[in-house]
Motif scaffolding. Structure first.
Motif, mmCIF file in Angstrom:
data_model
loop_
_atom_site.group_PDB
_atom_site.id
_atom_site.type_symbol
_atom_site.label_atom_id
_atom_site.label_comp_id
_atom_site.label_asym_id
_atom_site.label_seq_id
_atom_site.Cartn_x
_atom_site.Cartn_y
_atom_site.Cartn_z
ATOM 1 N N LYS A 140 12.942 0.079 1.443
ATOM 2 C CA LYS A 140 12.056 -0.160 0.591
ATOM 3 C C LYS A 140 12.315 -0.104 -0.933
ATOM 4 O O LYS A 140 11.792 -0.790 -1.868
ATOM 5 C CB LYS A 140 10.850 0.858 0.488
ATOM 6 C CG LYS A 140 11.235 2.289 0.423
ATOM 7 C CD LYS A 140 10.014 3.157 0.536
ATOM 8 C CE LYS A 140 9.263 3.273 1.883
ATOM 9 N NZ LYS A 140 10.064 3.821 2.918
ATOM 10 N N ASP A 165 8.661 -1.159 7.226
ATOM 11 C CA ASP A 165 7.704 -0.138 7.095
ATOM 12 C C ASP A 165 6.570 -0.072 7.986
ATOM 13 O O ASP A 165 5.817 -0.977 7.747
ATOM 14 C CB ASP A 165 7.600 0.281 5.552
ATOM 15 C CG ASP A 165 8.541 1.060 4.870
ATOM 16 O OD1 ASP A 165 9.456 1.726 5.471
ATOM 17 O OD2 ASP A 165 8.666 1.065 3.554
ATOM 18 N N GLU A 167 3.418 1.086 7.160
ATOM 19 C CA GLU A 167 2.172 0.902 6.370
ATOM 20 C C GLU A 167 2.223 -0.703 6.004
ATOM 21 O O GLU A 167 1.205 -1.147 6.198
ATOM 22 C CB GLU A 167 2.327 1.775 5.228
ATOM 23 C CG GLU A 167 2.064 3.207 5.552
ATOM 24 C CD GLU A 167 3.607 4.041 5.968
ATOM 25 O OE1 GLU A 167 3.444 5.172 6.085
ATOM 26 O OE2 GLU A 167 4.752 3.209 5.811
ATOM 27 N N HIS A 168 3.491 -1.102 5.483
ATOM 28 C CA HIS A 168 3.559 -2.513 5.203
ATOM 29 C C HIS A 168 3.157 -3.634 6.355
ATOM 30 O O HIS A 168 2.658 -4.560 6.352
ATOM 31 C CB HIS A 168 4.498 -2.919 4.422
ATOM 32 C CG HIS A 168 4.790 -1.980 3.123
ATOM 33 N ND1 HIS A 168 5.288 -0.839 3.171
ATOM 34 C CD2 HIS A 168 4.176 -2.059 2.035
ATOM 35 C CE1 HIS A 168 5.404 -0.298 2.019
ATOM 36 N NE2 HIS A 168 4.571 -0.867 1.337
ATOM 37 N N LEU A 188 -2.883 2.238 1.472
ATOM 38 C CA LEU A 188 -1.830 2.736 2.341
ATOM 39 C C LEU A 188 -2.206 3.997 2.802
ATOM 40 O O LEU A 188 -2.794 4.975 2.056
ATOM 41 C CB LEU A 188 -0.692 2.915 1.518
ATOM 42 C CG LEU A 188 -0.153 1.524 0.839
ATOM 43 C CD1 LEU A 188 0.895 1.871 -0.246
ATOM 44 C CD2 LEU A 188 0.494 0.588 1.941
ATOM 45 N N ASN A 232 7.668 8.929 -1.245
ATOM 46 C CA ASN A 232 7.593 7.782 -0.283
ATOM 47 C C ASN A 232 6.331 6.927 -0.146
ATOM 48 O O ASN A 232 6.492 5.707 -0.361
ATOM 49 C CB ASN A 232 7.679 8.253 1.117
ATOM 50 C CG ASN A 232 8.034 7.457 1.860
ATOM 51 O OD1 ASN A 232 9.031 6.717 1.947
ATOM 52 N ND2 ASN A 232 7.565 7.456 3.190
ATOM 53 N N LYS A 233 5.183 7.505 -0.600
ATOM 54 C CA LYS A 233 4.049 6.777 -0.605
ATOM 55 C C LYS A 233 4.034 6.103 -1.965
ATOM 56 O O LYS A 233 3.312 4.923 -2.013
ATOM 57 C CB LYS A 233 2.899 7.626 -0.530
ATOM 58 C CG LYS A 233 1.521 6.838 -0.027
ATOM 59 C CD LYS A 233 1.793 6.274 1.396
ATOM 60 C CE LYS A 233 2.666 7.057 2.341
ATOM 61 N NZ LYS A 233 2.994 6.159 3.798
ATOM 62 N N GLU A 236 5.999 2.969 -1.674
ATOM 63 C CA GLU A 236 5.388 2.058 -1.095
ATOM 64 C C GLU A 236 4.504 1.447 -1.608
ATOM 65 O O GLU A 236 4.263 0.143 -1.444
ATOM 66 C CB GLU A 236 4.936 2.873 0.236
ATOM 67 C CG GLU A 236 5.846 3.179 1.367
ATOM 68 C CD GLU A 236 5.238 3.943 2.540
ATOM 69 O OE1 GLU A 236 3.939 4.291 2.590
ATOM 70 O OE2 GLU A 236 5.996 4.491 3.491
ATOM 71 N N GLU A 239 6.415 -1.404 -3.339
ATOM 72 C CA GLU A 239 6.841 -2.078 -2.432
ATOM 73 C C GLU A 239 5.541 -3.283 -2.128
ATOM 74 O O GLU A 239 5.610 -4.435 -1.987
ATOM 75 C CB GLU A 239 7.233 -1.432 -1.213
ATOM 76 C CG GLU A 239 8.030 -2.425 -0.178
ATOM 77 C CD GLU A 239 8.408 -1.795 1.084
ATOM 78 O OE1 GLU A 239 9.243 -2.504 1.967
ATOM 79 O OE2 GLU A 239 8.333 -0.440 1.120
#
Length: 403
Positions: A140, A165, A167-168, A188, A232-233, A236, A239
């Motif tokens: 990411k 990932d 989520e993506h 997310l 991390n979130k 994201e 990203e």
């Protein structure tokens, strides 16, 4: 979504093509799970390159099993060991960033699985895209640091990008067949990590072992700490902005401790799509490799009796300031996300070395963002320089830990 390209699906009676892979970071968590997918589909997937940082022993074992054309060992001190083991088998041994970029752009490779951790994976992803490869992106940080550079390559029809990932991948799956203009917002989901219910006043005493004990996912050390801080979130969110061409104010974060709903898409008619599944990274890895198809696999299925009630809550932004730092860096643009990423990587490394407290991570990132002005429209060289400056800023301002 402007950063992927689709291709027509084969008819069911067509023979499956063999997809040739370069797996960058094959000895890490995502790389190892990618090889598990290869084991499930030996007639569809063929490994042509493997790379590792310093884990020569595992790299050698993987190469003996999968017979790639070449391997890359990042630590030049381990090159002789790898050569002695693999050269008799006809496997070329490369090293360093130059070797990574060569492995990413191999003529005999169709797909590059970008599973390196952190800023170190950027140049090899760019090399793969310039060579016209399909990139299954698990790194990411590539989009966090250099989203504009990556998307400009994709807009010039250089390569193809698919998210790994969870989520993506979930959002990508929810968008399949939907007009881009119909999307209103993205959400997310986040597990909340190990400290979702822990009182904020105790965060100063969080130990390395506690932070590495993720309740749902088995991941590498760096991403596990990022989950504990919720950085991390935040990464994201950045990203997702680049992957799906979505402004940050239309990207929400929901805490979902069960990790069953992997993300959601809200459409302009009020409809919501979500992708559900057990917390298993093998599924998004496989989907990136099989897209636009789905390959039957013997994965554990959801037991609906176990998920009769799904729980969601807003993230506690006061307890997890890294999330807002990421939104702030994305809003500032230019080199600010590169500062965010580099400061986070350096601070997490210090925490894993037990040189700073858990709460110092966000403090050091915030200080670096405040000290280093954002530079608009940076080149790759600018981003490399900015990365180094942010790391120096963190190391210069390490707080002392009271005994």
């Amino acid at each position: 979504m402007h950063s992927t390209h689709t291709r027509p699906a084969r008819s069911p009676d067509q023979e499956a093509d063999v997809q040739r892979l370069s797996i960058l970071g094959s000895t890490g968590s995502i790389g190892a799970q990618t090889l598990d997918v290869v084991r499930l589909f030996p007639n569809r997937l063929d490994v042509r390159a493997l790379t590792a940082g310093s884990n020569a022993e595992l790299l050698i074992a993987q190469a003996r099993e999968f017979s790639p054309a070449c391997v890359v060992i990042g630590d030049a001190r381990r090159r002789k060991q790898v050569e002695e083991a693999l050269c008799p088998l006809g496997v070329r041994v490369l090293t360093g960033q130059e070797g990574l970029c060569e492995a990413a752009a191999l003529d005999e490779t169709d797909t590059v699985v970008a599973a390196l951790v952190g800023f170190a994976g950027l140049e090899s992803v760019l090399a793969a895209l310039r060579a016209g490869k399909k990139v299954a992106l698990a790194n990411k940080e590539t989009l966090v640091v250099a989203g504009r550079l990556v998307t400009s390559l994709l807009q010039d029809d250089q390569g193809m990008l698919l998210p790994v990932d969870s989520e993506h991948s979930a959002i990508f799956q929810c968008l399949a067949g939907e007009p881009e203009r119909s999307v209103e917002s993205l959400a997310l989901t986040a597990s909340g990590g190990p400290f979702r219910t822990r009182p904020a006043e105790t965060f100063g005493t969080i130990s390395k072992a506690e932070a590495l004990a993720h309740p749902n996912w088995s991941m590498g050390a760096k991403i596990t700490i990022d989950s504990a801080t919720m950085m991390n979130k935040g990464l994201e969110v950045v990203e997702a902005h680049w992957l799906f061409d979505m402004p940050p104010e239309r990207i929400a974060v929901l805490t979902h401790p069960q990790s069953i709903v992997h993300s959601l898409v809200v459409f302009e008619d009020g409809s919501v799509k979500a992708q559900l599944g057990l917390p298993d990274m093998g599924l998004p890895i496989q989907y990136a490799l099989s897209y636009p198809e789905r390959w039957a696999a013997p994965r554990e299925r959801l037991d609906w009796s176990d998920v009769m009630h799904l729980h969601f809550e807003p993230p506690d932004r006061a307890k997890f300031p890294c999330l807002d730092l990421a939104y702030e860096a994305l809003a500032a643009g230019g080199t600010a996300p590169a500062v965010l990423n580099a400061a986070n990587e350096q601070a997490v490394a210090l925490f894993l070395e037990e040189k700073i407290r858990f709460t110092d991570i966000s403090d050091l990132i915030g200080e670096a963002l405040g000290r280093i002005p954002a530079q608009a429209d940076p080149s790759l060289e600018d981003l490399v320089a900015c990365d180094a400056e942010a790391r120096r800023a963190v190391l210069k301002h390490i707080p002392s830990i009271p005994v």
